[in-house]
Design a protein around this motif. Structure first.
Motif, PDB file in Angstrom:
ATOM      1  N   ASP A 163      50.986  -2.421 -14.742  1.00  0.00           N
ATOM      2  CA  ASP A 163      50.870  -1.995 -16.146  1.00  0.00           C
ATOM      3  C   ASP A 163      52.230  -1.871 -16.817  1.00  0.00           C
ATOM      4  O   ASP A 163      52.423  -2.298 -17.947  1.00  0.00           O
ATOM      5  CB  ASP A 163      50.280  -0.571 -16.236  1.00  0.00           C
ATOM      6  N   TYR A 164      53.129  -1.192 -16.130  1.00  0.00           N
ATOM      7  CA  TYR A 164      54.396  -0.785 -16.762  1.00  0.00           C
ATOM      8  C   TYR A 164      55.586  -1.579 -16.244  1.00  0.00           C
ATOM      9  O   TYR A 164      56.734  -1.214 -16.517  1.00  0.00           O
ATOM     10  CB  TYR A 164      54.594   0.742 -16.610  1.00  0.00           C
ATOM     11  N   PHE A 165      55.290  -2.672 -15.542  1.00  0.00           N
ATOM     12  CA  PHE A 165      56.346  -3.586 -15.084  1.00  0.00           C
ATOM     13  C   PHE A 165      57.440  -2.860 -14.303  1.00  0.00           C
ATOM     14  O   PHE A 165      58.632  -3.179 -14.445  1.00  0.00           O
ATOM     15  CB  PHE A 165      56.972  -4.335 -16.274  1.00  0.00           C
ATOM     16  N   PHE A 166      57.050  -1.880 -13.482  1.00  0.00           N
ATOM     17  CA  PHE A 166      58.063  -1.242 -12.632  1.00  0.00           C
ATOM     18  C   PHE A 166      58.754  -2.320 -11.801  1.00  0.00           C
ATOM     19  O   PHE A 166      58.067  -3.161 -11.201  1.00  0.00           O
ATOM     20  CB  PHE A 166      57.409  -0.234 -11.670  1.00  0.00           C
TER      21      PHE A 166
ATOM     22  N   ASN B 102      44.328  -4.912 -19.542  1.00  0.00           N
ATOM     23  CA  ASN B 102      44.035  -3.508 -19.825  1.00  0.00           C
ATOM     24  C   ASN B 102      44.827  -2.633 -18.873  1.00  0.00           C
ATOM     25  O   ASN B 102      44.988  -2.965 -17.703  1.00  0.00           O
ATOM     26  CB  ASN B 102      42.546  -3.224 -19.621  1.00  0.00           C
ATOM     27  N   LEU B 103      45.290  -1.506 -19.373  1.00  0.00           N
ATOM     28  CA  LEU B 103      46.085  -0.601 -18.554  1.00  0.00           C
ATOM     29  C   LEU B 103      45.192   0.141 -17.554  1.00  0.00           C
ATOM     30  O   LEU B 103      44.139   0.653 -17.906  1.00  0.00           O
ATOM     31  CB  LEU B 103      46.799   0.413 -19.445  1.00  0.00           C
ATOM     32  N   THR B 104      45.641   0.203 -16.310  1.00  0.00           N
ATOM     33  CA  THR B 104      44.988   1.045 -15.304  1.00  0.00           C
ATOM     34  C   THR B 104      45.234   2.517 -15.637  1.00  0.00           C
ATOM     35  O   THR B 104      44.355   3.360 -15.477  1.00  0.00           O
ATOM     36  CB  THR B 104      45.552   0.731 -13.900  1.00  0.00           C
ATOM     37  N   ALA B 133      58.257   2.434 -21.903  1.00  0.00           N
ATOM     38  CA  ALA B 133      58.207   2.434 -20.433  1.00  0.00           C
ATOM     39  C   ALA B 133      58.284   0.996 -19.929  1.00  0.00           C
ATOM     40  O   ALA B 133      59.043   0.671 -19.011  1.00  0.00           O
ATOM     41  CB  ALA B 133      56.938   3.119 -19.942  1.00  0.00           C
ATOM     42  N   LYS B 134      57.492   0.123 -20.562  1.00  0.00           N
ATOM     43  CA  LYS B 134      57.499  -1.289 -20.158  1.00  0.00           C
ATOM     44  C   LYS B 134      58.881  -1.911 -20.381  1.00  0.00           C
ATOM     45  O   LYS B 134      59.437  -2.578 -19.490  1.00  0.00           O
ATOM     46  CB  LYS B 134      56.445  -2.059 -20.958  1.00  0.00           C
ATOM     47  N   HIS B 137      61.602  -0.749 -17.993  1.00  0.00           N
ATOM     48  CA  HIS B 137      61.488  -1.341 -16.658  1.00  0.00           C
ATOM     49  C   HIS B 137      61.917  -2.807 -16.649  1.00  0.00           C
ATOM     50  O   HIS B 137      62.442  -3.299 -15.661  1.00  0.00           O
ATOM     51  CB  HIS B 137      60.067  -1.200 -16.143  1.00  0.00           C
ATOM     52  N   LEU B 138      61.688  -3.504 -17.750  1.00  0.00           N
ATOM     53  CA  LEU B 138      62.084  -4.913 -17.816  1.00  0.00           C
ATOM     54  C   LEU B 138      63.596  -5.055 -17.977  1.00  0.00           C
ATOM     55  O   LEU B 138      64.226  -5.887 -17.339  1.00  0.00           O
ATOM     56  CB  LEU B 138      61.371  -5.612 -18.983  1.00  0.00           C
TER      57      LEU B 138
END
Lengths: 272, 272
Positions: A163-166, B102-104, B133-134, B137-138
């Motif tokens: 989801d959050y591209f960790f 869709n987000l978990t 957040a995304k 992380h990117l």
């Protein structure tokens, strides 16, 4: 092996690894280490230059009537096992270090949790992903290691990370079992001698279910057979659920070609 | 300047910067760049070896009756401005790249949002922290740059980053204003000539309020004065709120010694 208890000292160590361009394998645990954890460490050791383990009994993932207080702890033994198995850095934060203030923003798991532990333990997976978000940001691992035993947890963590591209790869390591097939678990110490003996039925039932799956697609028939098998093999059991789901969605089985999951869980509450 | 549209290509570039141990300054934007954004770039340029900017009009932070469709866009102009101001990497993802599934798990902001935009725009700040957040992380930035203009956003982002120990420093850069004091904003293009002329009253009122704050602690009196000042100076206005809060809690002012916030907002919906 370094033992670190503060976020600041951990950050300094992690910066040091990054300066040396070292890959970091991370094994998050709640301590009371057993061979299941050690299998995660062994995989982390093989695949990374540095192995970081955390020991943190995370209050956010325990419900109000669960076993937070009585959850087994043995830091001295854990430290010895971690060191002997090649952990480079052991992070043992307090609750105050991990939860210094009320959260401005909360994380709520919405998918993959309508059944099993997701249903039986409201808020449990919220607590799991909340602490993992914190730990992943502190440790900044290349790879993080989870046991297949907690299959729904793995599905939730994989979903959350995607989801959050960790920037971490989730590595799932096969369940380590006792000689009689019972999955190694810190909570096995809750079992009485009789319960421990009968608990072998869980793995026998899983094997039996897998056999039946090769012959029939009748979900209800398989579950009824397994339930009756377990009833016959045990004097009493605290089984909370017995069911079969599609992995990783944890929805009803619709596509028999992809991975199935047939979980059993006995009650996680410490017996009175 | 590199222009990147995929997560995979961005990851490869970021890995390259990390290999060279280069610090990364990150300026997340919704594009339609103005001098406010360029002040963030200038600060990022000064404080980091690499400057990454993102341009992404994030649907998750727009309400159903807001201006997602009509939000001003000009990629060609933005690319020129970014390049001329020394941006090294411009990340322009599509909605599909940022929200592939869709987000978990969902993130919900719980603190600092009971008033102002937090109250007027339900879900807005959930969308802001979700996309950040995304993006964090990117891009894995050393520092990330935000304008003080969006004070509640800054408070929420600082809270969120502290909650989850994101390994990034949030840098807050002073508001850049037009000659007459109006804060630079992409949405200023929505104003008619008359509205644009009258909008200068916002900054005049802020200055006036600051003067009064040096003389009195009577919150109601100050707000009434300012409201009447604005009413007199404008033929009409779409003011949504006028209030005064403690920063960064966005609760009632109780401690006059710490930072106060007196915000004005005109309607963010595009006038019909």
């Amino acid at each position: 092996m370094k033992i670190i208890r503060s976020r600041e000292m951990l950050a300094a160590e992690i910066k040091g690894y990054q300066k040396k361009q070292q890959s970091i394998g991370f094994v998050p645990t709640m301590g009371y280490l057993h061979e299941g954890h050690l299998a995660l460490v062994a995989a982390a050791k093989q695949e990374n230059e540095i192995v970081v383990m955390s020991i943190f009994v995370n209050p956010a993932q325990f419900g109000p009537n669960e076993d937070l207080e009585s959850y087994p702890r043995d830091e001295v033994h854990d430290r010895k096992l971690a060191e002997a198995n090649g952990v480079d850095l052991l992070f043992i934060p307090s609750v105050e270090v991990m939860y210094p203030e009320n959260l401005t923003a909360e994380i709520h798991v919405k998918q993959r949790i309508s059944v099993l532990d997701g249903a039986a333990r409201p808020g449990h997976f919220d607590g799991v992903v909340t602490v993992l978000a914190k730990l992943f940001h502190l440790v900044q691992p290349t790879n993080a290691y989870f046991g297949q035993k907690d299959a729904q947890q793995v599905a939730v963590v994989e979903g959350f990370v995607a989801d959050y591209f960790f920037p971490v790869t989730i590595r799932v390591i096969p369940t380590v079992r006792e000689q009689d097939g019972l999955a190694k678990s810190s909570r096995n110490v809750y079992l009485t001698a009789q319960e421990r003996k009968e608990a072998a039925v869980i793995h026998e039932a899983l094997v039996k279910a897998r056999e039946q799956l090769s012959k029939t697609r009748d979900r209800e028939a398989i579950l009824a057979n397994i339930r009756s098998f377990i009833d016959k093999q045990t004097t009493h059991h605290g089984m909370v659920y017995l069911d079969m789901y599609q992995y990783p969605s944890f929805e009803a089985v619709t596509d028999w070609m992809i991975r199935l999951l047939l979980p059993f869980v006995y009650n996680i509450r410490r017996p009175d």
